[in-house]
Design a protein around this motif. Structure first.
Motif, PDB file in Angstrom:
ATOM      1  N   ALA A  66     -22.503  -9.138  26.637  1.00 15.12           N
ATOM      2  CA  ALA A  66     -21.435  -9.279  25.275  1.00 15.12           C
ATOM      3  C   ALA A  66     -20.481 -10.365  26.189  1.00 15.12           C
ATOM      4  N   CYS A  67     -20.381 -11.423  25.287  1.00 13.97           N
ATOM      5  CA  CYS A  67     -19.273 -12.389  25.544  1.00 13.97           C
ATOM      6  C   CYS A  67     -18.025 -12.470  24.909  1.00 13.97           C
ATOM      7  N   VAL A  68     -16.814 -12.476  25.364  1.00  8.09           N
ATOM      8  CA  VAL A  68     -15.668 -12.625  24.608  1.00  8.09           C
ATOM      9  C   VAL A  68     -15.074 -14.003  24.941  1.00  8.09           C
ATOM     10  N   ASP A  69     -14.775 -15.070  23.958  1.00  7.20           N
ATOM     11  CA  ASP A  69     -13.790 -16.134  24.368  1.00  7.20           C
ATOM     12  C   ASP A  69     -12.588 -15.811  23.587  1.00  7.20           C
ATOM     13  N   LEU A  70     -11.267 -15.670  24.379  1.00 10.54           N
ATOM     14  CA  LEU A  70     -10.146 -15.461  23.983  1.00 10.54           C
ATOM     15  C   LEU A  70      -9.507 -16.481  23.311  1.00 10.54           C
ATOM     16  N   ALA A  71      -9.629 -17.732  23.849  1.00  8.80           N
ATOM     17  CA  ALA A  71      -9.139 -19.062  23.171  1.00  8.80           C
ATOM     18  C   ALA A  71      -9.557 -19.256  21.748  1.00  8.80           C
ATOM     19  N   ALA A  94      -2.335  -8.500  22.111  1.00  2.00           N
ATOM     20  CA  ALA A  94      -1.112  -9.179  22.189  1.00  2.00           C
ATOM     21  C   ALA A  94      -0.804  -9.758  23.353  1.00  2.00           C
ATOM     22  N   PRO A  95       0.003 -10.927  23.196  1.00  2.40           N
ATOM     23  CA  PRO A  95       0.572 -11.709  24.190  1.00  2.40           C
ATOM     24  C   PRO A  95       1.313 -10.624  25.559  1.00  2.40           C
ATOM     25  N   GLY A 145      -4.745  -4.658  23.731  1.00  2.00           N
ATOM     26  CA  GLY A 145      -5.575  -5.049  25.022  1.00  2.00           C
ATOM     27  C   GLY A 145      -7.209  -5.105  24.412  1.00  2.00           C
ATOM     28  N   CYS A 146      -7.530  -4.178  23.094  1.00  2.00           N
ATOM     29  CA  CYS A 146      -8.883  -4.226  23.039  1.00  2.00           C
ATOM     30  C   CYS A 146      -9.336  -5.393  22.304  1.00  2.00           C
ATOM     31  N   VAL A 147     -10.435  -5.610  21.803  1.00  2.00           N
ATOM     32  CA  VAL A 147     -11.340  -6.509  21.167  1.00  2.00           C
ATOM     33  C   VAL A 147     -11.487  -5.845  19.759  1.00  2.00           C
ATOM     34  N   HIS A 148     -10.714  -6.401  18.757  1.00  2.00           N
ATOM     35  CA  HIS A 148     -10.837  -5.964  17.460  1.00  2.00           C
ATOM     36  C   HIS A 148     -12.087  -6.740  16.567  1.00  2.00           C
ATOM     37  N   LEU A 149     -12.958  -5.986  15.996  1.00  5.46           N
ATOM     38  CA  LEU A 149     -14.175  -6.690  15.277  1.00  5.46           C
ATOM     39  C   LEU A 149     -14.127  -6.099  13.901  1.00  5.46           C
ATOM     40  N   THR A 150     -14.883  -6.772  13.112  1.00  3.58           N
ATOM     41  CA  THR A 150     -15.112  -6.243  11.671  1.00  3.58           C
ATOM     42  C   THR A 150     -15.781  -4.929  11.751  1.00  3.58           C
ATOM     43  N   ASP A 151     -15.749  -4.171  10.918  1.00  2.00           N
ATOM     44  CA  ASP A 151     -16.338  -2.657  10.858  1.00  2.00           C
ATOM     45  C   ASP A 151     -17.856  -3.141  11.140  1.00  2.00           C
TER      46      ASP A 151
END
Length: 170
Positions: A66-71, A94-95, A145-151
């Motif tokens: 799994a890969c996350v790009d915050l920007a 959140a910041p 702090g989590c990564v929200h995704l659609t259902d």
């Protein structure tokens, strides 16, 4: 030295240690948002100083599942070094409660998790200390702090990712 003097000396030593740890922790917090905003390179180029290739179109290496790009607020699922799902939209922390940056591993999963504030976190895939997970959540509101995704995406991540899988957050 009397009994109370020894206790006082130990308390002072503990306070100094706590202050040092607190200062180091504060420094990490101040650096994290800057690190989180820097997008990684894209395309199948080797990492600087290493030989691990990046997965094309992502900031993550071929070892990630799994890969996350915050920007860009995007996430991908990766199988055998190729994008298997995504990019999908996501909402980070959140910041003042940023999603941690780094390489992690899926620790555990819970399809019906409820956090300590009694808020549901459906399809949770926990990957970092502090209860940080991929889960269903608003794409209009920052997480804690989590990564929200659609259902639908959260269900897909829950079904695809297994305990021990590598998660990279950039």
């Amino acid at each position: 030295m009397g009994r109370h003097s020894k206790v006082g000396a130990l308390r002072m030593r503990w306070r100094l240690t706590a202050a040092t740890v607190g200062a180091v922790g504060l420094g990490s917090m101040l650096i994290a948002p800057v690190a989180q905003a820097a997008p990684g390179p894209a395309g199948g180029n080797p990492q600087p100083g290493g030989t691990t290739s990046l997965v094309e179109g992502t900031p993550c290496t071929v070892t990630a599942k799994a890969c996350v790009d915050l920007a860009s607020r995007q996430s991908w699922l990766i199988t055998d070094g190729k994008v298997d799902g995504g990019p999908v939209p996501m909402m980070p922390g959140a910041p003042d409660q940023p999603t941690p940056v780094g390489t992690f591993h899926v620790e555990w999963k819970d399809p019906h998790h409820v956090n300590t504030q009694n808020q549901p976190m459906p399809w949770s895939v926990f990957f970092a200390d502090g209860g940080i997970a991929f889960h269903e959540g608003s794409l209009q509101r920052y997480s804690a702090g989590c990564v929200h995704l659609t259902d639908a995406d959260a269900q897909h991540y829950y079904q695809t990712l297994q305990v021990g899988d590598e998660v990279q957050v950039h």
